[in-house]
Design a protein around this motif. Structure first.
Motif, PDB file in Angstrom:
ATOM      1  N   MET A   1       0.825  -1.203   0.000  1.00 38.96           N
ATOM      2  CA  MET A   1       0.000   0.000   0.000  1.00 38.96           C
ATOM      3  C   MET A   1       0.869   1.267   0.000  1.00 38.96           C
ATOM      4  O   MET A   1       0.554   2.226  -0.681  1.00 38.96           O
ATOM      5  N   ARG A   2       1.935   1.219   0.796  1.00 40.42           N
ATOM      6  CA  ARG A   2       2.807   2.389   0.886  1.00 40.42           C
ATOM      7  C   ARG A   2       3.446   2.697  -0.471  1.00 40.42           C
ATOM      8  O   ARG A   2       3.540   3.857  -0.864  1.00 40.42           O
ATOM      9  N   ASN A   3       3.882   1.648  -1.180  1.00 38.01           N
ATOM     10  CA  ASN A   3       4.476   1.850  -2.508  1.00 38.01           C
ATOM     11  C   ASN A   3       3.472   2.467  -3.471  1.00 38.01           C
ATOM     12  O   ASN A   3       3.824   3.295  -4.311  1.00 38.01           O
ATOM     13  N   LEU A   4       2.224   2.062  -3.377  1.00 37.10           N
ATOM     14  CA  LEU A   4       1.185   2.618  -4.228  1.00 37.10           C
ATOM     15  C   LEU A   4       0.988   4.110  -3.949  1.00 37.10           C
ATOM     16  O   LEU A   4       0.840   4.910  -4.884  1.00 37.10           O
ATOM     17  N   LEU A   5       1.041   4.501  -2.682  1.00 37.62           N
ATOM     18  CA  LEU A   5       0.921   5.928  -2.325  1.00 37.62           C
ATOM     19  C   LEU A   5       2.109   6.727  -2.848  1.00 37.62           C
ATOM     20  O   LEU A   5       1.938   7.851  -3.334  1.00 37.62           O
ATOM     21  N   VAL A   6       3.305   6.167  -2.781  1.00 36.34           N
ATOM     22  CA  VAL A   6       4.497   6.849  -3.289  1.00 36.34           C
ATOM     23  C   VAL A   6       4.380   7.042  -4.804  1.00 36.34           C
ATOM     24  O   VAL A   6       4.659   8.120  -5.334  1.00 36.34           O
ATOM     25  N   VAL A   7       3.950   6.011  -5.498  1.00 38.93           N
ATOM     26  CA  VAL A   7       3.774   6.111  -6.951  1.00 38.93           C
ATOM     27  C   VAL A   7       2.706   7.143  -7.295  1.00 38.93           C
ATOM     28  O   VAL A   7       2.883   7.974  -8.191  1.00 38.93           O
ATOM     29  N   ALA A   8       1.580   7.131  -6.572  1.00 40.76           N
ATOM     30  CA  ALA A   8       0.506   8.093  -6.822  1.00 40.76           C
ATOM     31  C   ALA A   8       0.973   9.523  -6.552  1.00 40.76           C
ATOM     32  O   ALA A   8       0.676  10.440  -7.321  1.00 40.76           O
ATOM     33  N   ALA A   9       1.715   9.714  -5.455  1.00 42.25           N
ATOM     34  CA  ALA A   9       2.224  11.056  -5.130  1.00 42.25           C
ATOM     35  C   ALA A   9       3.217  11.538  -6.189  1.00 42.25           C
ATOM     36  O   ALA A   9       3.171  12.694  -6.623  1.00 42.25           O
ATOM     37  N   THR A  10       4.087  10.657  -6.617  1.00 43.59           N
ATOM     38  CA  THR A  10       5.064  11.009  -7.650  1.00 43.59           C
ATOM     39  C   THR A  10       4.366  11.355  -8.960  1.00 43.59           C
ATOM     40  O   THR A  10       4.711  12.337  -9.622  1.00 43.59           O
ATOM     41  N   ALA A  11       3.380  10.565  -9.327  1.00 45.42           N
ATOM     42  CA  ALA A  11       2.620  10.840 -10.548  1.00 45.42           C
ATOM     43  C   ALA A  11       1.889  12.172 -10.442  1.00 45.42           C
ATOM     44  O   ALA A  11       1.861  12.954 -11.400  1.00 45.42           O
ATOM     45  N   GLY A  12       1.316  12.454  -9.277  1.00 39.60           N
ATOM     46  CA  GLY A  12       0.619  13.727  -9.067  1.00 39.60           C
ATOM     47  C   GLY A  12       1.549  14.911  -9.179  1.00 39.60           C
ATOM     48  O   GLY A  12       1.231  15.915  -9.824  1.00 39.60           O
ATOM     49  N   ILE A  13       2.722  14.810  -8.587  1.00 40.04           N
ATOM     50  CA  ILE A  13       3.711  15.898  -8.653  1.00 40.04           C
ATOM     51  C   ILE A  13       4.171  16.081 -10.103  1.00 40.04           C
ATOM     52  O   ILE A  13       4.296  17.203 -10.588  1.00 40.04           O
ATOM     53  N   GLY A  14       4.416  14.977 -10.805  1.00 36.29           N
ATOM     54  CA  GLY A  14       4.829  15.060 -12.207  1.00 36.29           C
ATOM     55  C   GLY A  14       3.761  15.708 -13.074  1.00 36.29           C
ATOM     56  O   GLY A  14       4.058  16.530 -13.936  1.00 36.29           O
ATOM     57  N   TYR A  15       2.524  15.366 -12.817  1.00 30.08           N
ATOM     58  CA  TYR A  15       1.409  15.941 -13.575  1.00 30.08           C
ATOM     59  C   TYR A  15       1.314  17.445 -13.349  1.00 30.08           C
ATOM     60  O   TYR A  15       1.226  18.219 -14.300  1.00 30.08           O
ATOM     61  N   VAL A  16       1.333  17.860 -12.085  1.00 32.46           N
ATOM     62  CA  VAL A  16       1.226  19.288 -11.765  1.00 32.46           C
ATOM     63  C   VAL A  16       2.398  20.055 -12.362  1.00 32.46           C
ATOM     64  O   VAL A  16       2.222  21.135 -12.937  1.00 32.46           O
ATOM     65  N   THR A  17       3.593  19.494 -12.270  1.00 32.50           N
ATOM     66  CA  THR A  17       4.766  20.151 -12.841  1.00 32.50           C
ATOM     67  C   THR A  17       4.604  20.324 -14.347  1.00 32.50           C
ATOM     68  O   THR A  17       4.863  21.392 -14.893  1.00 32.50           O
ATOM     69  N   THR A  18       4.153  19.279 -15.008  1.00 29.33           N
ATOM     70  CA  THR A  18       3.984  19.333 -16.456  1.00 29.33           C
ATOM     71  C   THR A  18       2.916  20.331 -16.874  1.00 29.33           C
ATOM     72  O   THR A  18       3.121  21.142 -17.773  1.00 29.33           O
ATOM     73  N   VAL A  19       1.795  20.313 -16.210  1.00 29.34           N
ATOM     74  CA  VAL A  19       0.663  21.149 -16.616  1.00 29.34           C
ATOM     75  C   VAL A  19       0.832  22.606 -16.184  1.00 29.34           C
ATOM     76  O   VAL A  19       0.463  23.522 -16.908  1.00 29.34           O
ATOM     77  N   VAL A  20       1.413  22.846 -15.027  1.00 28.40           N
ATOM     78  CA  VAL A  20       1.496  24.200 -14.495  1.00 28.40           C
ATOM     79  C   VAL A  20       2.846  24.855 -14.775  1.00 28.40           C
ATOM     80  O   VAL A  20       2.911  25.960 -15.304  1.00 28.40           O
ATOM     81  N   ALA A  21       3.922  24.207 -14.427  1.00 28.90           N
ATOM     82  CA  ALA A  21       5.240  24.845 -14.485  1.00 28.90           C
ATOM     83  C   ALA A  21       5.838  24.896 -15.891  1.00 28.90           C
ATOM     84  O   ALA A  21       6.394  25.923 -16.287  1.00 28.90           O
ATOM     85  N   VAL A  22       5.747  23.816 -16.636  1.00 28.48           N
ATOM     86  CA  VAL A  22       6.423  23.750 -17.932  1.00 28.48           C
ATOM     87  C   VAL A  22       5.976  24.854 -18.895  1.00 28.48           C
ATOM     88  O   VAL A  22       6.826  25.488 -19.528  1.00 28.48           O
ATOM     89  N   PRO A  23       4.676  25.141 -19.043  1.00 23.63           N
ATOM     90  CA  PRO A  23       4.306  26.240 -19.947  1.00 23.63           C
ATOM     91  C   PRO A  23       4.924  27.589 -19.552  1.00 23.63           C
ATOM     92  O   PRO A  23       5.338  28.362 -20.424  1.00 23.63           O
ATOM     93  N   HIS A  24       5.022  27.864 -18.265  1.00 29.46           N
ATOM     94  CA  HIS A  24       5.635  29.118 -17.819  1.00 29.46           C
ATOM     95  C   HIS A  24       7.134  29.146 -18.148  1.00 29.46           C
ATOM     96  O   HIS A  24       7.668  30.186 -18.553  1.00 29.46           O
ATOM     97  N   VAL A  25       7.790  28.019 -17.974  1.00 31.02           N
ATOM     98  CA  VAL A  25       9.222  27.947 -18.293  1.00 31.02           C
ATOM     99  C   VAL A  25       9.431  28.146 -19.790  1.00 31.02           C
ATOM    100  O   VAL A  25      10.318  28.893 -20.211  1.00 31.02           O
ATOM    101  N   ILE A  26       8.608  27.499 -20.602  1.00 29.40           N
ATOM    102  CA  ILE A  26       8.709  27.630 -22.053  1.00 29.40           C
ATOM    103  C   ILE A  26       8.543  29.099 -22.463  1.00 29.40           C
ATOM    104  O   ILE A  26       9.325  29.631 -23.259  1.00 29.40           O
ATOM    105  N   MET A  27       7.535  29.768 -21.925  1.00 27.80           N
ATOM    106  CA  MET A  27       7.304  31.175 -22.284  1.00 27.80           C
ATOM    107  C   MET A  27       8.404  32.077 -21.749  1.00 27.80           C
ATOM    108  O   MET A  27       8.785  33.054 -22.406  1.00 27.80           O
ATOM    109  N   HIS A  28       8.926  31.773 -20.569  1.00 27.73           N
ATOM    110  CA  HIS A  28      10.024  32.578 -20.031  1.00 27.73           C
ATOM    111  C   HIS A  28      11.219  32.532 -20.990  1.00 27.73           C
ATOM    112  O   HIS A  28      11.810  33.564 -21.308  1.00 27.73           O
ATOM    113  N   VAL A  29      11.551  31.343 -21.463  1.00 32.81           N
ATOM    114  CA  VAL A  29      12.661  31.191 -22.405  1.00 32.81           C
ATOM    115  C   VAL A  29      12.345  31.923 -23.711  1.00 32.81           C
ATOM    116  O   VAL A  29      13.181  32.648 -24.254  1.00 32.81           O
ATOM    117  N   ALA A  30      11.131  31.755 -24.231  1.00 28.53           N
ATOM    118  CA  ALA A  30      10.746  32.427 -25.489  1.00 28.53           C
ATOM    119  C   ALA A  30      10.782  33.943 -25.332  1.00 28.53           C
ATOM    120  O   ALA A  30      11.292  34.647 -26.208  1.00 28.53           O
TER     121      ALA A  30
END
Length: 170
Positions: A1-30
């Motif tokens: 169960m603990r491993n499943l929570l770690v995977v879910a948390a990691t996936a959630g952080i990766g998703y938020v980073t991709t959807v929220v942070a990456v577009p801002h970084v791309i535009m900052h560079v542009a």
């Protein structure tokens, strides 16, 4: 169960980073690249004719003449003016927020005499006479002027016209 929570948390952080942070970084560079490291804000820059080596704009088209303006509304609204190309020719002006969202497009089909609008933040009090107002969801972003110019002669006409582009305080 603990491993499943770690995977879910990691996936959630990766998703938020991709959807929220990456577009801002791309535009900052542009924005940094298109504004000459921030030295050219609220002024149009003009790209050379596109070749196979051109990469200032992602996947540029060889049939278009480009002009870009990195805008900053910190000091208030700006007026954007884009004259038509002599002899005609399609012109499209797109406005992008700091997160890559394209929130406005104005073209020469609906504005054959040239494109003109005020760009400002919501809630600001600026009431231009007879000029449409576009509200930017972010204080900074990019305005992109694209003109149809598939031949050298058409590029020359488009280049001459785009030199009249303006994005500056009112």
């Amino acid at each position: 169960m603990r491993n499943l929570l770690v995977v879910a948390a990691t996936a959630g952080i990766g998703y938020v980073t991709t959807v929220v942070a990456v577009p801002h970084v791309i535009m900052h560079v542009a924005m940094k690249r298109l504004s000459d490291d921030g030295r050219r804000i609220n002024t149009f820059q003009f790209a050379d004719r596109t070749t196979s080596a051109s990469r200032a704009i992602v996947r540029p088209s060889p049939d278009l003449a480009y002009a870009s303006c990195v805008y900053d509304l910190s000091d208030g609204p700006i007026v954007v003016e884009v004259p038509p190309t002599e002899g005609g020719g399609y012109v499209s002006v797109s406005v992008f927020a700091a997160n890559t969202d394209n929130f406005a497009v104005v073209d020469s089909l609906t504005n054959p005499r040239g494109i003109r609008f005020v760009l400002q933040e919501p809630g600001k009090r600026f009431h231009p006479r007879n000029i449409p107002v576009i509200y930017s969801p972010t204080r900074r972003g990019i305005i992109l002027d694209r003109r149809l110019a598939p031949t050298l002669a058409q590029f020359a006409r488009a280049d001459k016209a785009r030199r009249g582009d303006r994005c500056a305080p009112g």
